[in-house]
Motif scaffolding. Structure first.
Motif, short mmCIF file in Angstrom:
data_model
loop_
_atom_site.label_atom_id
_atom_site.label_comp_id
_atom_site.label_asym_id
_atom_site.label_seq_id
_atom_site.Cartn_x
_atom_site.Cartn_y
_atom_site.Cartn_z
N ILE A 257 4.48 -17.04 11.23
CA ILE A 257 5.19 -17.24 9.97
C ILE A 257 4.19 -17.59 8.86
O ILE A 257 4.27 -17.08 7.74
N ALA A 258 3.22 -18.47 9.18
CA ALA A 258 2.20 -18.82 8.19
C ALA A 258 1.40 -17.58 7.79
O ALA A 258 1.15 -17.34 6.60
N GLU A 259 1.00 -16.79 8.75
CA GLU A 259 0.22 -15.58 8.47
C GLU A 259 1.05 -14.56 7.69
O GLU A 259 0.51 -13.82 6.86
N HIS A 260 2.34 -14.51 7.96
CA HIS A 260 3.22 -13.61 7.22
C HIS A 260 3.18 -13.93 5.72
O HIS A 260 3.03 -13.03 4.88
N HIS A 261 3.30 -15.20 5.37
CA HIS A 261 3.28 -15.59 3.96
C HIS A 261 1.90 -15.36 3.34
O HIS A 261 1.79 -14.97 2.18
N MET A 262 0.85 -15.61 4.11
CA MET A 262 -0.50 -15.37 3.60
C MET A 262 -0.73 -13.90 3.33
O MET A 262 -1.34 -13.52 2.32
N GLU A 263 -0.25 -13.05 4.21
CA GLU A 263 -0.41 -11.61 4.04
C GLU A 263 0.40 -11.13 2.84
O GLU A 263 -0.04 -10.24 2.11
N TRP A 264 1.59 -11.71 2.65
CA TRP A 264 2.39 -11.35 1.49
C TRP A 264 1.63 -11.63 0.19
O TRP A 264 1.58 -10.80 -0.71
N HIS A 265 1.03 -12.82 0.11
CA HIS A 265 0.28 -13.17 -1.10
C HIS A 265 -0.96 -12.31 -1.23
O HIS A 265 -1.32 -11.87 -2.33
N ARG A 266 -1.62 -12.03 -0.12
CA ARG A 266 -2.83 -11.21 -0.15
C ARG A 266 -2.51 -9.81 -0.68
O ARG A 266 -3.26 -9.25 -1.49
N ASN A 267 -1.41 -9.23 -0.23
CA ASN A 267 -1.02 -7.90 -0.69
C ASN A 267 -0.70 -7.92 -2.18
O ASN A 267 -1.11 -7.01 -2.94
N LEU A 268 0.03 -8.94 -2.63
CA LEU A 268 0.35 -9.07 -4.05
C LEU A 268 -0.91 -9.22 -4.87
O LEU A 268 -1.09 -8.56 -5.91
N TRP A 269 -1.81 -10.08 -4.43
CA TRP A 269 -3.05 -10.33 -5.17
C TRP A 269 -3.89 -9.06 -5.27
O TRP A 269 -4.39 -8.72 -6.35
N ASP A 270 -4.05 -8.35 -4.17
CA ASP A 270 -4.86 -7.13 -4.17
C ASP A 270 -4.24 -6.05 -5.06
O ASP A 270 -4.95 -5.31 -5.76
N THR A 271 -2.92 -5.93 -5.04
CA THR A 271 -2.25 -4.92 -5.87
C THR A 271 -2.43 -5.22 -7.34
O THR A 271 -2.68 -4.31 -8.16
N LEU A 272 -2.33 -6.49 -7.71
CA LEU A 272 -2.43 -6.86 -9.11
C LEU A 272 -3.85 -6.78 -9.66
O LEU A 272 -4.06 -6.99 -10.85
N GLU A 273 -4.81 -6.48 -8.80
CA GLU A 273 -6.16 -6.23 -9.30
C GLU A 273 -6.22 -4.95 -10.12
O GLU A 273 -7.01 -4.82 -11.06
N TYR A 274 -5.34 -4.00 -9.78
CA TYR A 274 -5.35 -2.69 -10.44
C TYR A 274 -4.07 -2.41 -11.21
O TYR A 274 -3.99 -1.41 -11.93
N VAL A 275 -3.08 -3.24 -11.07
CA VAL A 275 -1.81 -3.08 -11.80
C VAL A 275 -1.72 -4.22 -12.81
O VAL A 275 -1.53 -5.38 -12.44
N LYS A 276 -1.85 -3.87 -14.11
CA LYS A 276 -1.93 -4.90 -15.14
C LYS A 276 -0.85 -4.69 -16.21
O LYS A 276 -0.40 -3.56 -16.45
#
Length: 296
Positions: A257-276
């Motif tokens: 469950i902890a890793e699930h939330h971390m991966e969710w944030h990681r995906n959001l963070w990585d996507t927003l590097e190129y989506v502005k």
């Protein structure tokens, strides 16, 4: 069977003839066997639910202070966040950042990855509320919800930008007092409306605090505005306001469950590097040392 053993063990101690017979037949081993049976019977009849390893149930934001402070005891500190305007996050980080700005420390790295809501496009939540017309045939006191440019302006000025400026000032003090700390801090604006605040400390502990909604009236620029606001999920909704999971626990499900939330944030963070956003709320979303900033 355990109940029977308990009864026989107790009877053997109280009723001497019966005890002699039972002991002679080898059914019971005296007070020791009775005691063991009582302990076992108590264990299997326990009706209270067991706590799950590595799960935290917090009643209010004050209880989130110790985990936040604990994160800053590490040599390499990392905080990941997702929410509307980092208002509560700033309150959690302020004591530790103030300490780092006041005294020497062995901290080597400080990384902050913060995702906030974009507030320069129409938004229904938080948003305005307008009374539905009587002709709509809806129940009395019904309101329509929609975008409120005034409230988005209030959120930008009173919260997101103000919080970001204070956070940068705190980081400036940390850098001045402890120039050896490698500081990395960036804010990325997301188009999605966050349903909860997410705090991740050192990629170890995750805490989730859902937003509630409520109707209220605010004053802004001399005008009274009725809005549907994203209030904090308070105690009136139940005993638990914040739920946390520890990645270091022995419970595999809790780890996942902890890793699930971390991966969710990681995906959001990585996507927003190129989506502005075309018109960002923050013109300077990265902290840089004062000596590296443009003059003026």
């Amino acid at each position: 069977m355990l109940a029977l053993v308990v009864v026989l063990g107790v009877a053997a101690e109280i009723i001497e003839p019966l005890g002699d017979v039972l002991k002679g037949q080898g059914f019971i081993g005296g007070s020791f066997a009775a005691l063991v049976a009582l302990v076992l019977f108590d264990a299997v009849s326990e009706s209270e639910p067991r706590e799950v390893s590595g799960v935290y149930v917090l009643a209010d934001l004050e209880e989130l202070g110790p985990p936040a402070a604990e994160a800053f005891e590490a040599r390499n500190v990392r905080v990941d966040f997702s929410g509307f305007s980092m208002q509560t996050l700033l309150g959690l980080l302020r004591p530790s950042l103030t300490r780092l700005g006041d005294q020497k420390t062995g901290t080597q790295e400080l990384t902050l990855r913060l995702v906030v809501a974009h507030l320069n496009l129409p938004l229904s939540l938080p948003g305005k509320l307008e009374p539905a017309p009587d002709a709509a045939g809806l129940p009395a006191r019904t309101h329509y919800f929609g975008d409120s440019p005034e409230n988005r302006e209030r959120m930008r000025e009173e919260f997101t930008r103000r919080n970001w400026n204070e956070l940068k000032e705190l980081l400036d003090r940390v850098h001045e007092r402890n120039p050896h700390i490698a500081i990395s801090c960036e804010v990325r604006e997301s188009p999605h409306v966050p349903e909860r605040k997410l705090y991740i400390f050192n990629q170890e502990k995750v805490f989730s605090a859902p937003y509630g909604i409520r109707s209220r009236t605010i004053d802004w620029r001399g005008h009274s505005i009725q809005i549907l606001d994203t209030e904090g999920y308070g105690a009136r909704y139940g005993n638990a306001r914040i739920i946390g999971w520890d990645r270091r626990t022995v419970s595999r499900s809790t780890q996942e469950i902890a890793e699930h939330h971390m991966e969710w944030h990681r995906n959001l963070w990585d996507t927003l590097e190129y989506v502005k956003p075309e018109r960002p709320v923050l013109d300077d979303p990265r902290w840089v040392p004062p000596e590296e900033r443009p003059a003026g």
